[in-house]
Design a protein around this motif. Sequence first.
Motif, PDB file in Angstrom:
ATOM      1  N   ARG A   2       2.204  -4.547 -15.345  1.00 17.82           N
ATOM      2  CA  ARG A   2       1.818  -5.864 -14.840  1.00 17.82           C
ATOM      3  C   ARG A   2       1.473  -5.790 -13.355  1.00 17.82           C
ATOM      4  O   ARG A   2       0.520  -6.420 -12.889  1.00 17.82           O
ATOM      5  CB  ARG A   2       2.961  -6.847 -15.085  1.00 17.82           C
ATOM      6  N   GLU A   3       2.252  -5.021 -12.581  1.00 20.78           N
ATOM      7  CA  GLU A   3       1.959  -4.871 -11.160  1.00 20.78           C
ATOM      8  C   GLU A   3       0.645  -4.133 -10.937  1.00 20.78           C
ATOM      9  O   GLU A   3      -0.134  -4.484 -10.039  1.00 20.78           O
ATOM     10  CB  GLU A   3       3.117  -4.131 -10.488  1.00 20.78           C
ATOM     11  N   LEU A   4       0.376  -3.132 -11.758  1.00 22.48           N
ATOM     12  CA  LEU A   4      -0.881  -2.401 -11.638  1.00 22.48           C
ATOM     13  C   LEU A   4      -2.062  -3.308 -11.961  1.00 22.48           C
ATOM     14  O   LEU A   4      -3.097  -3.270 -11.283  1.00 22.48           O
ATOM     15  CB  LEU A   4      -0.868  -1.194 -12.573  1.00 22.48           C
ATOM     16  N   SER A   5      -1.902  -4.148 -12.988  1.00 24.42           N
ATOM     17  CA  SER A   5      -2.959  -5.094 -13.324  1.00 24.42           C
ATOM     18  C   SER A   5      -3.225  -6.050 -12.177  1.00 24.42           C
ATOM     19  O   SER A   5      -4.378  -6.340 -11.834  1.00 24.42           O
ATOM     20  CB  SER A   5      -2.577  -5.864 -14.592  1.00 24.42           C
ATOM     21  N   ARG A   6      -2.158  -6.535 -11.530  1.00 23.95           N
ATOM     22  CA  ARG A   6      -2.318  -7.450 -10.400  1.00 23.95           C
ATOM     23  C   ARG A   6      -3.015  -6.740  -9.240  1.00 23.95           C
ATOM     24  O   ARG A   6      -3.870  -7.314  -8.565  1.00 23.95           O
ATOM     25  CB  ARG A   6      -0.955  -7.994  -9.975  1.00 23.95           C
ATOM     26  N   ARG A   7      -2.662  -5.472  -8.979  1.00 25.66           N
ATOM     27  CA  ARG A   7      -3.318  -4.733  -7.899  1.00 25.66           C
ATOM     28  C   ARG A   7      -4.822  -4.627  -8.151  1.00 25.66           C
ATOM     29  O   ARG A   7      -5.630  -4.774  -7.231  1.00 25.66           O
ATOM     30  CB  ARG A   7      -2.700  -3.345  -7.747  1.00 25.66           C
ATOM     31  N   ARG A   8      -5.192  -4.375  -9.407  1.00 23.63           N
ATOM     32  CA  ARG A   8      -6.610  -4.264  -9.736  1.00 23.63           C
ATOM     33  C   ARG A   8      -7.331  -5.583  -9.510  1.00 23.63           C
ATOM     34  O   ARG A   8      -8.477  -5.616  -9.041  1.00 23.63           O
ATOM     35  CB  ARG A   8      -6.767  -3.799 -11.180  1.00 23.63           C
ATOM     36  N   LEU A   9      -6.653  -6.697  -9.842  1.00 24.15           N
ATOM     37  CA  LEU A   9      -7.248  -8.008  -9.592  1.00 24.15           C
ATOM     38  C   LEU A   9      -7.473  -8.218  -8.101  1.00 24.15           C
ATOM     39  O   LEU A   9      -8.528  -8.685  -7.670  1.00 24.15           O
ATOM     40  CB  LEU A   9      -6.347  -9.114 -10.144  1.00 24.15           C
ATOM     41  N   LEU A  10      -6.474  -7.878  -7.303  1.00 24.24           N
ATOM     42  CA  LEU A  10      -6.584  -8.077  -5.863  1.00 24.24           C
ATOM     43  C   LEU A  10      -7.683  -7.214  -5.266  1.00 24.24           C
ATOM     44  O   LEU A  10      -8.444  -7.651  -4.398  1.00 24.24           O
ATOM     45  CB  LEU A  10      -5.242  -7.779  -5.198  1.00 24.24           C
ATOM     46  N   LYS A  11      -7.779  -5.974  -5.731  1.00 22.92           N
ATOM     47  CA  LYS A  11      -8.837  -5.098  -5.242  1.00 22.92           C
ATOM     48  C   LYS A  11     -10.216  -5.631  -5.632  1.00 22.92           C
ATOM     49  O   LYS A  11     -11.158  -5.614  -4.839  1.00 22.92           O
ATOM     50  CB  LYS A  11      -8.641  -3.683  -5.786  1.00 22.92           C
ATOM     51  N   ALA A  12     -10.324  -6.094  -6.882  1.00 20.56           N
ATOM     52  CA  ALA A  12     -11.610  -6.629  -7.332  1.00 20.56           C
ATOM     53  C   ALA A  12     -12.008  -7.849  -6.535  1.00 20.56           C
ATOM     54  O   ALA A  12     -13.184  -8.104  -6.296  1.00 20.56           O
ATOM     55  CB  ALA A  12     -11.529  -6.970  -8.828  1.00 20.56           C
ATOM     56  N   ALA A  13     -11.003  -8.616  -6.105  1.00 20.03           N
ATOM     57  CA  ALA A  13     -11.286  -9.826  -5.332  1.00 20.03           C
ATOM     58  C   ALA A  13     -11.591  -9.532  -3.878  1.00 20.03           C
ATOM     59  O   ALA A  13     -12.073 -10.391  -3.154  1.00 20.03           O
ATOM     60  CB  ALA A  13     -10.095 -10.775  -5.418  1.00 20.03           C
ATOM     61  N   GLY A  14     -11.270  -8.316  -3.433  1.00 16.08           N
ATOM     62  CA  GLY A  14     -11.541  -7.967  -2.039  1.00 16.08           C
ATOM     63  C   GLY A  14     -10.555  -8.544  -1.061  1.00 16.08           C
ATOM     64  O   GLY A  14     -10.866  -8.706   0.114  1.00 16.08           O
ATOM     65  N   ALA A  61       0.812  -1.214   0.000  1.00 19.78           N
ATOM     66  CA  ALA A  61       0.000   0.000   0.000  1.00 19.78           C
ATOM     67  C   ALA A  61       0.845   1.263   0.000  1.00 19.78           C
ATOM     68  O   ALA A  61       0.344   2.353  -0.331  1.00 19.78           O
ATOM     69  CB  ALA A  61      -0.941  -0.006   1.210  1.00 19.78           C
ATOM     70  N   SER A  62       2.126   1.145   0.355  1.00 21.43           N
ATOM     71  CA  SER A  62       2.973   2.332   0.381  1.00 21.43           C
ATOM     72  C   SER A  62       3.438   2.749  -1.007  1.00 21.43           C
ATOM     73  O   SER A  62       4.002   3.826  -1.179  1.00 21.43           O
ATOM     74  CB  SER A  62       4.194   2.080   1.269  1.00 21.43           C
ATOM     75  N   VAL A  63       3.222   1.885  -1.999  1.00 21.55           N
ATOM     76  CA  VAL A  63       3.621   2.179  -3.373  1.00 21.55           C
ATOM     77  C   VAL A  63       2.424   2.718  -4.134  1.00 21.55           C
ATOM     78  O   VAL A  63       1.367   2.072  -4.192  1.00 21.55           O
ATOM     79  CB  VAL A  63       4.180   0.928  -4.074  1.00 21.55           C
ATOM     80  N   ALA A  64       2.565   3.900  -4.728  1.00 21.41           N
ATOM     81  CA  ALA A  64       1.463   4.500  -5.479  1.00 21.41           C
ATOM     82  C   ALA A  64       1.242   3.770  -6.791  1.00 21.41           C
ATOM     83  O   ALA A  64       2.160   3.152  -7.344  1.00 21.41           O
ATOM     84  CB  ALA A  64       1.773   5.979  -5.762  1.00 21.41           C
ATOM     85  N   ASP A  65       0.010   3.852  -7.316  1.00 20.54           N
ATOM     86  CA  ASP A  65      -0.290   3.222  -8.600  1.00 20.54           C
ATOM     87  C   ASP A  65       0.666   3.682  -9.683  1.00 20.54           C
ATOM     88  O   ASP A  65       1.095   2.884 -10.535  1.00 20.54           O
ATOM     89  CB  ASP A  65      -1.729   3.555  -9.032  1.00 20.54           C
ATOM     90  N   ALA A  66       1.024   4.969  -9.674  1.00 17.94           N
ATOM     91  CA  ALA A  66       1.872   5.520 -10.732  1.00 17.94           C
ATOM     92  C   ALA A  66       3.271   4.927 -10.727  1.00 17.94           C
ATOM     93  O   ALA A  66       3.981   4.986 -11.743  1.00 17.94           O
ATOM     94  CB  ALA A  66       1.950   7.041 -10.591  1.00 17.94           C
ATOM     95  N   ASP A  67       3.677   4.347  -9.592  1.00 14.26           N
ATOM     96  CA  ASP A  67       5.020   3.789  -9.492  1.00 14.26           C
ATOM     97  C   ASP A  67       5.065   2.299  -9.807  1.00 14.26           C
ATOM     98  O   ASP A  67       6.132   1.681  -9.743  1.00 14.26           O
ATOM     99  CB  ASP A  67       5.577   4.018  -8.079  1.00 14.26           C
TER     100      ASP A  67
END
Length: 587
Positions: free
Chosen positions: A47-59, A37-43
Amino acid sequence: MSHDHSPRRPRSHGDGHSPTHPHAHDADEVTRAAADASVADADLSPRELSRRRLLKAAGVTGALTAGVSGMLGVTPAMAEEAGRGRGEGAPRGNGRAVRHWLAGDHHIHTQYSSDGQYTVLDQAQHGAAHGLDWMVITDHGGATHARLGVDLVNPDIRAARAELKDTLIFQGLEWNIPAAEHGTVFVAPGRHEVEVLKQFETDYDGSVRGASGNSPENEALAVAGIQWLGRQKDRRRVEDALFLANHPARNGIDSPHEVRAWRDADPRIAVGWEGAPGHQAAGLPKGYGPGSARGYYGNSAGPNSFPGYPPESYRSWGGFDFYTATVGGLWDSLLAEGKPWSISANSDSHVNWGDTSRRPDGSASERFHADGRYGDPVYAGRVDLTAGDFWPGMYSRTHVGAAERGYTAVMRGIRDGRVWVDHGRLVKNLDVRVVASGRDTGEETLGGTLTARRGSRIELLVTVTAQDVPNWGMFLPRLNRVDLIRGAVDPLHASSDRDRLTAPDTRVVRQTDTSGRTGRFTLRYDLGTLEEPFYVRLRGTDGNRQQPGYLGASVDPAGPAIDVVGDADPWRDLWFYTNPIWVLPSR
């Protein structure tokens, strides 16, 4: 599978390294970065941003950012399907996705296998008569099958589907995994099922490609095959596809780093292994059986074998594969990394014990390779007591929790880990739920991941429906004991040793005497307050054969006994196993 159990080729697993393959080994780092969570989306990388979106969608980001960011793929369908906007099959809280427990068998051979005998309808009718809801026809991969068998078996499967409308019959094949053992590959029925299986076999089968030998290139070919299946699912050529490793410990040639590489290649496709192999009748003593090794697990280490496997791993333990039967062993090492890996139990039926048929005259191997099949079996005028297999459903069953009675629902249930297995119909039904109480409430069933605040009270509820009808051994099995197995989850070790064999924090924590109990009853286990991530799984037995587990009595005081070659009557040694449920603190 072939009945030739000798080692097949030189292997040198001693270096403990996986083949180099893009995306196979950096996945843990991608998830760790995405969950920080300390890493901003822009950084983040794309592929990492896509994985973050998957994790968020999964709750599940709350749990991941609370210190378990390496939990790559816990409830993989939840993350992947939600991220793709197709979340209808993902695990749901309170087990609402499970409306049916459907018994099945994913490893069945027919006359289209070089060592098989029966028609598709023979196997399907017997499976249905023995209570199976679903089954997979898995004839051997190889040059003849790729050239002829994939096409020839399909009309027979479609005819069996029409004849047995209440039975789900998948088309699959038994893959010669490059650089490893065999595996079931199957797809959801559809316009391209034959086309996809045929192309997969032609391009990725170890026998067809001459890629059986141990090398980084061949290991990478297996990984590429799994990823190719995932692309066919993504492109909608098939609605779904799955791979499970078959009889993994039989020859000791499925090394731990290969298993991890398969799973990480695409967790939606590579989902598990046979927790218990087929060929269970092979252990029946001479006089009324073959007098061989149960499961045909009668081998020893050779130049092909991973050197870290002990001699005991080449035997079955209570009819189960060593990797599954050993509490704190290889299976638990995957679960402790937060990596779902399902187990199954099936027949691997080729030629069945007690049958009265045989291949017709003139069905020599030369004819098989010319025709792609043997002729239909004929009456033999004798009972075959030398065969090592049971009919599908007669002894082994894989129970899958499904939202509905359908092909993709079964595949979704397997992928999500909603699975328990048994031998000899030891119990009639199981319902297993982890429940949280306190500020957070919720529950999850097998294969699920329950997230709750630290300090929440966690309870496990196990509702057993005792068996009330005789099994196909013509006796009423009795459940003697249920074992609760618990393990800590430490995903930060997931990438430290790809040949990791043990989970030191996993052990049997409770044994419950159920002897004499009938009907439907519930066992309650207080799992304490939630502080750190963990998982639980269950095992049950008729109590006839047991011994301290391979890792010692402090880990497993009374587990399955190692099976004796030539004297292992499967009906006198019955067990059930469940998949795990994970519990994670959200903050």
